[in-house]
Design a protein around this motif. Structure first.
Motif, PDB file in Angstrom:
ATOM      1  N   LEU A   1      -6.303   4.462 -11.908  1.00 15.39           N
ATOM      2  CA  LEU A   1      -6.827   4.114 -13.221  1.00 15.39           C
ATOM      3  C   LEU A   1      -5.721   4.286 -14.249  1.00 15.39           C
ATOM      4  N   THR A   2      -5.714   3.416 -15.244  1.00 23.80           N
ATOM      5  CA  THR A   2      -4.671   3.518 -16.259  1.00 23.80           C
ATOM      6  C   THR A   2      -4.845   4.795 -17.078  1.00 23.80           C
ATOM      7  N   PRO A   3      -3.752   5.557 -17.284  1.00 25.49           N
ATOM      8  CA  PRO A   3      -3.866   6.778 -18.104  1.00 25.49           C
ATOM      9  C   PRO A   3      -3.624   6.521 -19.586  1.00 25.49           C
ATOM     10  N   HIS A   4      -3.358   5.276 -19.965  1.00 20.87           N
ATOM     11  CA  HIS A   4      -2.990   4.957 -21.345  1.00 20.87           C
ATOM     12  C   HIS A   4      -4.224   4.554 -22.155  1.00 20.87           C
TER      13      HIS A   4
ATOM     14  N   VAL B   1      -6.792  15.327  -3.809  1.00 21.13           N
ATOM     15  CA  VAL B   1      -5.410  15.808  -3.704  1.00 21.13           C
ATOM     16  C   VAL B   1      -5.323  16.985  -2.738  1.00 21.13           C
ATOM     17  N   LEU B   2      -6.242  17.934  -2.858  1.00 25.16           N
ATOM     18  CA  LEU B   2      -6.157  19.158  -2.070  1.00 25.16           C
ATOM     19  C   LEU B   2      -6.301  18.896  -0.574  1.00 25.16           C
TER      20      LEU B   2
ATOM     21  N   LYS C   1      -5.271  12.733 -16.933  1.00 27.86           N
ATOM     22  CA  LYS C   1      -4.331  11.633 -16.696  1.00 27.86           C
ATOM     23  C   LYS C   1      -3.784  11.673 -15.271  1.00 27.86           C
ATOM     24  N   ALA C   2      -3.507  12.866 -14.771  1.00 31.00           N
ATOM     25  CA  ALA C   2      -3.009  12.977 -13.396  1.00 31.00           C
ATOM     26  C   ALA C   2      -4.067  12.507 -12.395  1.00 31.00           C
ATOM     27  N   LEU C   3      -5.323  12.885 -12.607  1.00 29.38           N
ATOM     28  CA  LEU C   3      -6.402  12.429 -11.732  1.00 29.38           C
ATOM     29  C   LEU C   3      -6.618  10.921 -11.851  1.00 29.38           C
ATOM     30  N   SER C   4      -6.398  10.361 -13.036  1.00 32.44           N
ATOM     31  CA  SER C   4      -6.510   8.910 -13.203  1.00 32.44           C
ATOM     32  C   SER C   4      -5.449   8.195 -12.389  1.00 32.44           C
ATOM     33  N   HIS C   5      -4.245   8.749 -12.332  1.00 32.65           N
ATOM     34  CA  HIS C   5      -3.197   8.179 -11.469  1.00 32.65           C
ATOM     35  C   HIS C   5      -3.640   8.179 -10.009  1.00 32.65           C
ATOM     36  N   VAL C   6      -4.272   9.254  -9.585  1.00 34.05           N
ATOM     37  CA  VAL C   6      -4.707   9.359  -8.189  1.00 34.05           C
ATOM     38  C   VAL C   6      -5.725   8.281  -7.851  1.00 34.05           C
TER      39      VAL C   6
ATOM     40  N   LEU D   1       0.833  -1.208   0.000  1.00 35.95           N
ATOM     41  CA  LEU D   1       0.000   0.000   0.000  1.00 35.95           C
ATOM     42  C   LEU D   1       0.866   1.257   0.000  1.00 35.95           C
ATOM     43  N   ASP D   2       1.975   1.226   0.724  1.00 42.05           N
ATOM     44  CA  ASP D   2       2.907   2.356   0.681  1.00 42.05           C
ATOM     45  C   ASP D   2       3.488   2.531  -0.726  1.00 42.05           C
ATOM     46  N   ALA D   3       3.813   1.404  -1.382  1.00 43.61           N
ATOM     47  CA  ALA D   3       4.375   1.474  -2.730  1.00 43.61           C
ATOM     48  C   ALA D   3       3.358   2.039  -3.720  1.00 43.61           C
ATOM     49  N   TYR D   4       2.120   1.588  -3.624  1.00 40.94           N
ATOM     50  CA  TYR D   4       1.084   2.111  -4.524  1.00 40.94           C
ATOM     51  C   TYR D   4       0.848   3.609  -4.283  1.00 40.94           C
ATOM     52  N   HIS D   5       0.882   4.008  -3.014  1.00 37.67           N
ATOM     53  CA  HIS D   5       0.646   5.422  -2.733  1.00 37.67           C
ATOM     54  C   HIS D   5       1.810   6.283  -3.225  1.00 37.67           C
ATOM     55  N   ALA D   6       3.037   5.753  -3.145  1.00 33.20           N
ATOM     56  CA  ALA D   6       4.183   6.504  -3.657  1.00 33.20           C
ATOM     57  C   ALA D   6       4.043   6.748  -5.157  1.00 33.20           C
ATOM     58  N   ILE D   7       3.437   5.797  -5.860  1.00 33.17           N
ATOM     59  CA  ILE D   7       3.232   5.963  -7.304  1.00 33.17           C
ATOM     60  C   ILE D   7       2.210   7.061  -7.579  1.00 33.17           C
ATOM     61  N   ARG D   8       1.086   7.036  -6.855  1.00 36.40           N
ATOM     62  CA  ARG D   8       0.061   8.045  -7.134  1.00 36.40           C
ATOM     63  C   ARG D   8       0.443   9.408  -6.565  1.00 36.40           C
ATOM     64  N   ARG D   9       1.301   9.441  -5.542  1.00 37.61           N
ATOM     65  CA  ARG D   9       1.694  10.730  -4.958  1.00 37.61           C
ATOM     66  C   ARG D   9       2.484  11.573  -5.946  1.00 37.61           C
ATOM     67  N   GLU D  10       3.135  10.909  -6.907  1.00 31.97           N
ATOM     68  CA  GLU D  10       3.878  11.658  -7.923  1.00 31.97           C
ATOM     69  C   GLU D  10       2.954  12.514  -8.787  1.00 31.97           C
ATOM     70  N   ALA D  11       1.686  12.120  -8.854  1.00 30.45           N
ATOM     71  CA  ALA D  11       0.730  12.878  -9.675  1.00 30.45           C
ATOM     72  C   ALA D  11       0.079  14.019  -8.907  1.00 30.45           C
ATOM     73  N   TYR D  12       0.265  14.100  -7.601  1.00 29.93           N
ATOM     74  CA  TYR D  12      -0.397  15.144  -6.815  1.00 29.93           C
ATOM     75  C   TYR D  12       0.052  16.535  -7.229  1.00 29.93           C
ATOM     76  N   SER D  13       1.352  16.709  -7.402  1.00 28.25           N
ATOM     77  CA  SER D  13       1.846  18.036  -7.797  1.00 28.25           C
ATOM     78  C   SER D  13       1.368  18.392  -9.196  1.00 28.25           C
ATOM     79  N   ASP D  14       1.219  17.378 -10.076  1.00 25.69           N
ATOM     80  CA  ASP D  14       0.716  17.645 -11.429  1.00 25.69           C
ATOM     81  C   ASP D  14      -0.731  18.139 -11.387  1.00 25.69           C
ATOM     82  N   VAL D  15      -1.522  17.598 -10.456  1.00 27.34           N
ATOM     83  CA  VAL D  15      -2.915  18.038 -10.322  1.00 27.34           C
ATOM     84  C   VAL D  15      -2.965  19.505  -9.882  1.00 27.34           C
ATOM     85  N   VAL D  16      -2.140  19.863  -8.894  1.00 27.06           N
ATOM     86  CA  VAL D  16      -2.145  21.249  -8.408  1.00 27.06           C
ATOM     87  C   VAL D  16      -1.663  22.200  -9.503  1.00 27.06           C
ATOM     88  N   LYS D  17      -0.623  21.811 -10.253  1.00 27.93           N
ATOM     89  CA  LYS D  17      -0.131  22.656 -11.348  1.00 27.93           C
ATOM     90  C   LYS D  17      -1.191  22.810 -12.440  1.00 27.93           C
TER      91      LYS D  17
END
Length: 361
Positions: free
Chosen positions: A264-267, A350-351, A256-261, A181-197
């Motif tokens: 969901l696959t963004p492809h 994210v917010l 795509k960033a929200l799909s990561h959160v 669960l920590d590993a999965y969250h680390a993957i989606r956390r990378e998209a959090y900054s993209d959502v805010v931007k």
């Protein structure tokens, strides 16, 4: 009956007294008695005794198998402790999966008989159906790999070396559950900054300067490390129902960033991405309303953590009280929003969780 009695008496009179008179009387009495008085036939008793003996045999056999299995497990635990952990996890996972399938069948039968939709079910049944569907989708690739002959050995090797990618949650050890669960969250956390931007970029496209300033201030507050209040997010709900922040109007990188959160696959093409994102966000909205009807006080610690994790918060290292406090904020926003404001709900994952996670880490 009268003729038969007279016939018997006439036969006895003709026979006369003698040693066979008593036997003849007994035979005559047997002919004259009704069938119910003669006693029941013997074959049902034989059937009952056969069933009882077979049931006792099965009970003894099951008891013997349990005894042998217990000795085998103790042998494994003493001799091969690492293998025993995998063995115990697998057997418990099979039992839990079998029980889950039975429960899913009951829920489906209830929906069919009572003609219920998904959003009309109680919270626990809705969550069980949602999670089982995701587990089933995850198990499809390993099922396809196992179709060819003699591919079972390859499947076992892949499951051993890639348990996070191939195994569903029933076959994870407690340590693996936290780790994965920590590993999965680390993957989606990378998209959090993209959502805010993406939100800050979309603010420039708003027609009114006042609305631009409102959204830019909200994004700047999050980027500075502060957590926005629910009242601030609710006051900005009008920005997320039309262009450019409505769910059907978002830019593709934002989708795509929200799909990561949401894991969901963004492809996929943009049309499918928007459809899947909308359906998952509305599903969470239905779950939120069912959870509110049930009450947060009725949820166990495991259920609280699972609910927070689904909504964007890494709850693996949080207590039950911390999860409950965060869910109160989330429900205070989610249950006030309409379906047309689903974009705000997706971005709020994210917010509301980004800086909460930073504070805990």
């Amino acid at each position: 009956m009268a003729l038969s009695r007279a016939g018997c008496c006439w036969a006895l009179w003709r026979r006369g007294p003698g040693p066979g008179l008593a036997a003849a009387l007994r035979r005559c009495r047997g002919l004259l008695e009704p069938r119910s008085a003669r006693g029941a036939p013997r074959h049902p008793v034989c059937c009952l005794s056969t069933k009882a003996s077979s049931r006792a045999f099965l009970t003894a056999l099951v008891s013997k198998v349990k005894h042998i299995n217990g000795r085998y497990e103790r042998f494994l635990e003493r001799t091969f402790p690492r293998f025993y952990v995998l063995y115990a996890t697998f057997t418990k996972g099979i039992q839990a999966l079998f029980w889950e399938v039975k429960e899913i069948r009951k829920i489906r039968l209830k929906m069919s008989r009572q003609r219920l939709n998904f959003h009309q079910l109680p919270y626990r049944e809705m969550e069980r159906l949602r999670q089982f569907r995701r587990d089933l989708i995850k198990a499809i690739p390993i099922g396809i790999i196992a179709i060819p002959p003699f591919a079972n050995f390859l499947v076992i090797v892949l499951m051993y070396f890639f348990p996070r990618q191939l195994l569903i949650r029933y076959f994870w050890t407690p340590q693996q559950q936290v780790e994965f669960l920590d590993a999965y969250h680390a993957i989606r956390r990378e998209a959090y900054s993209d959502v805010v931007k993406s939100l800050a970029l979309a603010a420039r496209s708003l027609p009114e300067p006042r609305l631009q300033e409102q959204l830019q201030e909200l994004c700047a507050k999050v980027q500075r490390g502060s957590q926005p209040r629910v009242a601030e997010l609710y006051a900005a709900r009008g920005l997320f129902s039309g262009s450019p922040l409505g769910l059907n109007k978002l830019r593709v990188p934002h989708v795509k960033a929200l799909s990561h959160v949401l894991f969901l696959t963004p492809h996929l093409p943009a049309l499918f991405l928007r459809y899947r994102l909308r359906s998952h966000v509305l599903e969470i909205r239905h779950l939120d309303r069912a959870m509110l009807r049930l009450g947060l006080s009725e949820l166990s610690e495991e259920e609280l953590k699972a609910a927070c994790y689904l909504r964007g918060l890494n709850s693996t290292h949080l207590s039950a009280s911390e999860c409950r406090a965060w869910l109160e904020q989330w429900l205070g926003l989610s249950c006030k929003l309409q379906a047309s404001e689903a974009s705000l709900l997706a971005n709020s994952m994210v917010l509301l969780s980004l800086n909460y996670i930073r504070a805990k880490e």
